[in-house]
Write a protein that holds these residues in place. Structure first.
Motif, PDB file in Angstrom:
ATOM      1  N   SER A 103      34.771  24.046   2.631  1.00 11.84           N
ATOM      2  CA  SER A 103      35.544  24.893   3.138  1.00 11.84           C
ATOM      3  C   SER A 103      36.859  24.396   2.933  1.00 11.84           C
ATOM      4  CB  SER A 103      35.572  24.859   4.950  1.00 11.84           C
ATOM      5  OG  SER A 103      35.635  23.582   5.312  1.00 11.84           O
ATOM      6  N   ASP A 104      37.183  23.133   2.321  1.00 13.53           N
ATOM      7  CA  ASP A 104      38.537  22.849   1.751  1.00 13.53           C
ATOM      8  C   ASP A 104      38.940  23.244   0.562  1.00 13.53           C
ATOM      9  OD1 ASP A 104      36.625  21.062   1.134  1.00 13.53           O
ATOM     10  OD2 ASP A 104      38.017  19.490   0.850  1.00 13.53           O
ATOM     11  N   ILE A 105      37.914  23.767  -0.251  1.00  9.38           N
ATOM     12  CA  ILE A 105      38.360  24.231  -1.396  1.00  9.38           C
ATOM     13  C   ILE A 105      38.956  25.778  -1.419  1.00  9.38           C
ATOM     14  CG2 ILE A 105      37.297  24.682  -3.843  1.00  9.38           C
ATOM     15  CD1 ILE A 105      37.115  21.982  -2.961  1.00  9.38           C
ATOM     16  N   PRO A 106      39.814  25.941  -2.114  1.00 11.95           N
ATOM     17  CA  PRO A 106      40.630  27.272  -2.114  1.00 11.95           C
ATOM     18  C   PRO A 106      39.378  28.406  -2.476  1.00 11.95           C
ATOM     19  CG  PRO A 106      41.956  25.881  -3.350  1.00 11.95           C
ATOM     20  CD  PRO A 106      40.714  24.952  -3.180  1.00 11.95           C
ATOM     21  N   PRO A 107      39.336  29.588  -1.834  1.00  3.11           N
ATOM     22  CA  PRO A 107      38.290  30.501  -2.047  1.00  3.11           C
ATOM     23  C   PRO A 107      37.960  30.994  -3.450  1.00  3.11           C
ATOM     24  CG  PRO A 107      39.702  30.831   0.148  1.00  3.11           C
ATOM     25  CD  PRO A 107      40.502  29.943  -0.593  1.00  3.11           C
ATOM     26  N   PHE A 108      39.298  31.015  -4.215  1.00  4.04           N
ATOM     27  CA  PHE A 108      38.823  31.587  -5.589  1.00  4.04           C
ATOM     28  C   PHE A 108      38.015  30.614  -6.308  1.00  4.04           C
ATOM     29  CE2 PHE A 108      43.011  29.544  -5.538  1.00  4.04           C
ATOM     30  CZ  PHE A 108      42.777  28.538  -6.693  1.00  4.04           C
ATOM     31  N   GLN A 109      38.196  29.437  -5.851  1.00  7.59           N
ATOM     32  CA  GLN A 109      37.328  28.187  -6.743  1.00  7.59           C
ATOM     33  C   GLN A 109      36.167  27.878  -6.242  1.00  7.59           C
ATOM     34  OE1 GLN A 109      39.921  24.729  -6.727  1.00  7.59           O
ATOM     35  NE2 GLN A 109      41.420  25.604  -8.296  1.00  7.59           N
ATOM     36  N   ARG A 110      35.922  28.256  -4.700  1.00  4.90           N
ATOM     37  CA  ARG A 110      34.828  27.791  -4.064  1.00  4.90           C
ATOM     38  C   ARG A 110      33.217  28.142  -4.728  1.00  4.90           C
ATOM     39  NH1 ARG A 110      35.624  29.418   1.803  1.00  4.90           N
ATOM     40  NH2 ARG A 110      37.609  28.255   1.364  1.00  4.90           N
TER      41      ARG A 110
END
Length: 664
Positions: free
Chosen positions: A568-575
């Protein structure tokens, strides 16, 4: 103590977001050094305080409770030896009323430091009184057999008679040591003691209004910083430069850690691979009383260290006092020891590798002194290479990772070293002063060692070492053995001076505690340390060492566990991209060692009970808590604690092999 910087590591996620402009320090604090006065005025001082508060993990404002700490710290800044004030002089500041605390807090927030000026004025009166008292003291009739331990954890005295007695006993201790020098050097040493006292008093009594004001503001900043928590500190420009020598880990000298015992400087540890270590002449517990014939008794430790340091390949002669003999036959002898100065890389030996034959294979031993990284190597790379080499040449049956005396290092390397023994997963989580939680993960899917693993710790295994030990314990990947608990430092600090910068802020620099770190279980080792699965004491096991013994430690805390990492702490576009490469080899929580734990504990208990050397060692240890590293060698074993760790690993390998055969 040693200091380390954060450095980016390309194969770890999100390590630079929070700490781009400041150094990340995961290490124990050191004492401050005396230095030239910084360029301060009242407004600059308040601005520095507000900067530290804005970054601090928990303290966000100057309130009456914090002001009480600041006042006590300020008194100790002025009178650290407690040989000037008596209790009645400073009662209103030692035990202030709530109304008074509220009043001076409001003044402080307006950059009005009237109360601190009043304390400073009281100190000048105390200096004048001490001068009068010293005229009354008969220094020709000094007490005998005064011990340095008398002056540990001193409180302010209640009467002038008690103050005179303390002054007399400190002088007796200094004279007793100086008397072991030649008559000329004895006189020089005593003159230096008097000169140092006079210099300190002269600084406090300086009639130059601007200098006096800068000194008061410097001490206010030091008192305030150290009131926030035990690891936050304010540095004058000269102190900041010295701090960076520690950070950069390189200097020319002999490689010895010293402790000021008033009657000389006791060698507490020799840096492995350093000049003193290699010479084999200087020993732990030797007390240095002169350097190149110049007495150092009564000298500031900073000045003494500067005398010992010098150009590479030049000699330095240390005059030391060494205890020889046993118990009633103990006596002191004076020795002159010549050591050739060399470069001391404070990373010590960095790591050691060895092995012990066992059955048709070996028990591998890896000792890591610090978590390091430079352009040529890193702790994870070096350990990985050594493990792969051992696996190629031998049948490795178990690995012991020794983190004793490892007081920390690079956070990214704590993650990388842990990654040698686990699959993908969270290693450490950081919660900063804003409450933001960031997870640092291992994303290397290949473990270098997935077999039996023991981590050996003691009471000064700290910070990054605690991350590795507790994470491996959380995942059930390793058994933690040794002392009952580790140091208990679960906080991280940032420092305002950049290593590559040529300029130090003339107003001074500071390091500040920014937050806590937590392992995958959501626990922080703050205060409690990492608790051993199997306890067998080492040289420090009776010592009062650890964060819980510090003056103002951060309290315990916890966050939710992160075994089931939702990224959840990773930016959505990289997740999603990260998830595909990461989740398929996530490290499970293991219970493989649980079935063997009772048997291992029973075996260890039996061995310790029947080991005469160990029993003698334990009895002596209980008599003497202030242990110096290396004393265990007096009991017929170079390392009793390590020897038991090896025995435990042998037991574990046998038990696990038996289980495999039974299952087959």
């Amino acid at each position: 103590m040693r200091f380390f910087m954060n450095a980016p590591c390309n194969n770890r996620l999100g390590t630079m977001k929070i700490y781009k402009s400041l150094l990340l320090l995961l290490i124990l604090s050191s004492s401050l050094l005396s230095a030239k006065l910084p360029d301060l005025d009242e407004n600059k001082t308040l601005k520095k305080v507000k900067e530290m508060l804005s970054l601090h993990a928990s303290e966000k404002e100057i309130n009456p409770e914090l002001m009480g700490r600041i006042l006590k710290n300020y008194l100790e800044e002025l009178d650290p030896t407690k040989t000037y004030f008596i209790e009645s002089d400073i009662k209103e500041w030692l035990d202030p009323s709530p109304e008074y605390l509220s009043k001076i807090t409001q003044e402080y927030l307006k950059a009005n430091f009237t109360a601190f000026n009043e304390i400073f004025l009281a100190m000048t009166h105390a200096i004048e009184r001490r001068h009068e008292l010293e005229k009354e003291i008969d220094f020709s009739d000094l007490p005998k057999n005064v011990l340095p331990e008398e002056f540990k954890d001193m409180q302010w005295v209640k009467t002038t008679d008690e103050l005179k007695n303390r002054i007399l006993r400190i002088r007796a201790l200094q004279v007793e040591t100086a008397s072991q020098l030649t008559e000329d050097l004895k006189d020089t040493s005593l003159q230096r003691i008097n000169k140092r006292q006079a210099k300190n008093e002269e600084e406090l009594l300086d009639k130059n209004k601007d200098q006096r004001n800068k000194l008061i503001l410097t001490k206010i900043l030091k008192a305030t910083a150290s009131a926030l928590d035990t690891h936050t500190a304010y540095f004058t420009p000269e102190e900041a430069k010295q701090f960076m020598i520690n950070v950069q880990q390189r200097l020319f000298g002999i490689g010895a850690q010293l402790r000021d015992d008033l009657n000389g400087f006791t060698v507490t540890k020799l840096v492995e691979g350093g000049p003193a270590w290699n010479s084999k002449e200087l020993k732990a517990k030797d007390r240095i009383i002169a350097v190149n014939g110049e007495p150092v008794v009564g000298m500031d430790i900073v000045d003494a260290v500067e005398l010992i340091r010098g150009e590479e390949n030049t000699p330095v002669v240390l005059t030391v006092i060494r205890e020889v003999g046993e118990q009633d036959d103990k006596k002191e002898e004076k020795l002159d020891i010549t050591i050739i100065r060399g470069e001391v890389v404070l990373k010590e030996a960095r790591y050691e590798v060895s092995y012990e034959p066992f059955g048709d294979g070996i028990i591998a031993y890896l000792k890591l002194h610090t978590f390091y990284q430079d352009p040529d190597s890193s702790s994870a790379q070096d350990l990985s290479r050594e493990l792969e080499k051992l696996k190629e040449e031998h049948k490795v049956k178990g690995v012991i990772l020794d983190l004793r005396y490892n007081s920390g290092g690079l956070l990214t390397q704590a993650v990388a070293v842990t990654g040698l023994f686990i699959g993908n997963g969270t290693v450490v989580s950081i919660k900063d002063n804003s409450g933001f939680v960031q997870h640092l993960r291992n994303i290397e899917s290949k473990e270098v060692w997935d077999g039996p693993l023991i981590v050996l710790v003691n009471r000064v295994s700290a910070s990054a070492a605690e991350i590795v030990a507790q994470t491996l314990q959380d995942y059930g990947r390793a058994l933690i053995v040794g002392d009952d608990h580790t140091y208990g430092k679960g906080s991280f600090q940032t420092f305002t001076l950049i290593p590559q910068a040529d300029q130090v802020n003339p107003e001074g620099e500071y390091k500040v505690t920014r937050g806590r770190y937590y392992t995958v279980s959501g626990k922080t080792p703050q205060l409690t340390g990492v608790l051993a699965d199997i306890v067998f004491p080492g040289p420090l096991s009776e010592s009062e060492l650890g964060e819980k013994f510090s003056k103002y430690p951060l309290p315990q805390d916890a966050i939710k566990p992160n075994f089931d990492d939702d990224l959840s702490d990773i930016p959505p576009f990289q997740r999603e991209k990260v998830r595909l490469a990461y989740k398929s080899t996530i490290q499970p929580k293991l219970t493989i060692y649980d079935q063997y734990l009772d048997t291992l504990k029973q075996n260890a208990s039996w061995r310790l009970k029947h080991n005469k050397n160990y029993q003698t060692f334990l009895k002596e240890l209980k008599k003497k808590k202030d242990h110096v590293e290396g004393e265990e060698e007096d009991f017929g074993q170079n390392d009793l604690q390590l020897n038991e760790a090896v025995n435990l690993m042998k037991d574990l390998v046998i038990l696990m092999d038996a289980s495999k055969k039974k299952a087959a």
